[in-house]
Design a protein around this motif. Sequence first.
Motif: not given
Ligand code: ADP
Length: 631
Positions: A35-36, A39, A42, A77, A81, A90-91, A119, A121-122, A167, A169, A349
């Motif tokens: 994820n980092a 980001a 981008k 990272d 952001g 997203n979260l 998505g 993974g987070f 960001t 975490i 995954r």
């Molecule tokens: P995925 O990465 O598979 O899309 P995640 O649950 O891991 O799903 O993350 C969801 C969303 O949160 C990501 O698509 C991204 O937009 C945002 N995100 C997660 N971690 C970060 C980060 N470190 N910096 C910026 N955005 C993040």
Amino acid sequence: MEQKQFKAESKRLLDMMIHSIYTHKEIFLRELISNASDAIDKLYFKSLTDDKVGLAKDDFAIWISADKDSRTLKITDNGIGMTAEELENNLGTIANSGSLKFKTENKLDEDNQIIGQFGVGFYSAFMVAKKVTVITKAYGSDVAYRWESEGVDGYTISEDDKASVGTEIILELLDDTDDEKYGEFLDTYRLKGLITKYSDYIRFPIKMEVTHSRPVEQSEEDKEAGKSPEFEEYIEIETLNSMVPLWKKSKSELKEEDYKHFYTEKFYDYNEPLKYSHVVNEGVPSYNALLYIPSKAPYDFYSKEFEKGLQLYSNGVLIMDKCADLLPDYFCFVKGLVDSEDLSLNISREMLQHDRQLKVIAKSIEKTVSSELKKMLKNDRENYEKFWNEFGVQLKFGVYSGYGMNKDKLQDLLLFTSSQGKLVTLDEYVTAMPEDQKFIYYATGESVARIEQLPQTELVKDKGFEILYLTDNVDEFALKMLMNYKEKEFKNVSSDDLGIENTEKQEEVKAKEEENADMLKSMADFLGESVSKVVLSKRLKSHPVCISSEGEITLEMEKVLNSMPGDQKVKAQRVLEINPDHEIFGKLTAVSSDSEKLGKYAKLLYTQALLIEGMPVENPVEFSNLICELM
Ligand code: ADP
């Protein structure tokens, strides 16, 4: 501060996530680092056209830090952001689609369309953390935000004073239990290991402050006095990932040693590979692959523990260590990896195997392996024979399994030991066939030495025809599946009609058989269930007797099938053949009126034939007594 609830479906999904989707908890780090990296990607992309970003390529990095006192692990990272809204979207919602149709966990597994929308993974962070804090400042925003959650109960979002874009975490790890030691994720050595294992090829540096110790410079006096030096700690910033994967480098940059070294390091094999192939496929889906054929079968290759599969990367990030679906069983010996940018990363995954793209890649890999093997067979026979001796049996299984559906692909890769004392392909065999040879002859037995002595091979050999010696259990089954090769039928030398018996001799044997029909019939009666009939042989020259079979099941198949677990035993229909030109035949006709003696002779000859064939003697005591009696 208001505690917000996760959406109802999200709650369930989160619960599932923590408890069942991922099998290895350690992968949370890979997810957060990916994820980092995304980001950063981008923001880096923006920086190419926007000077206001103010960062050069080398400034971008991911930082890992662990604090044992507070049991926290931090992943930072300087990527793009998130705004408050993005944080929420997203979260706050794991599955943000309103059209959720999934009902059970299994359904998720099957229906890739649905999975593709998430998505998640987070959230794997909750497998190891009791509390997760995300502090983030989006590019172009003046305000930073803090998202905090202790899992299913919900989350809070508040403002924060983070100064720089990016960001952070922070995971507060779960307490250790008897089974799970979450504290290990604070250990530098363990973290380094995980990063090398899963995230080595992330394109941006993953940095960590690592504490080392070194001896303090001593005064001359202390040195002379032989005092042992004192140590001081110092901190060094280490980059833990190598960033450019070998398979992404251009082939012209790489030497044979690079590929071989990579193999021995990565796949823990002392032996250099027999062959490697670097695939760069720019089609759709695009992928790079490194494929290796080991020179030795791994020690567990023929055991249940062996797992086939290639490593699977998505854009440099390790997704799966052994992706079984990338290799058909008959190529299970291949080691290597595949990296593609075109795989849809979905809910887990680890569930990628149902991906359509993956199937396309698997097909293309199969073709590569097959054509590499063909090339090796043609241009490097010595190594191909080495390969064959290690792994050939897999290809024969491949011909046999699935009702022969892959036989056409595999038949030209097969080798057989022949009566000429070398390994031959079917094509070589057929090409060398004299014009009057109608069949591809083969003989079965437990070893080449054993087959060479089989009486049944005599006639074929006498004609100067080559015979394929089949010594593996699967061999005859594979040939049965092939049925023929280049329109030449396979023929067991023990079968009834070899197509080479000369007609005059056949007539003669037939006449003798009719003459002695009663005798042969009563011999068969004495032998009872053991044989279906006793005949005079058209194939034996010097040997007195042999056993052949009639019907679908041959003697070899009987041996193989009966050695498999299970209660159902099969029996070949055995035929006892007697050589009418052998002295023994005269003896038989002489005693034919003495039915007791004839019965004993029949048993003796039958057992003798079993012994030659390498079959178990049905009644060893009776056999031994008979010999003594007749002596
Ligand atoms: P995925 O990465 O598979 O899309 P995640 O649950 O891991 O799903 O993350 C969801 C969303 O949160 C990501 O698509 C991204 O937009 C945002 N995100 C997660 N971690 C970060 C980060 N470190 N910096 C910026 N955005 C993040």
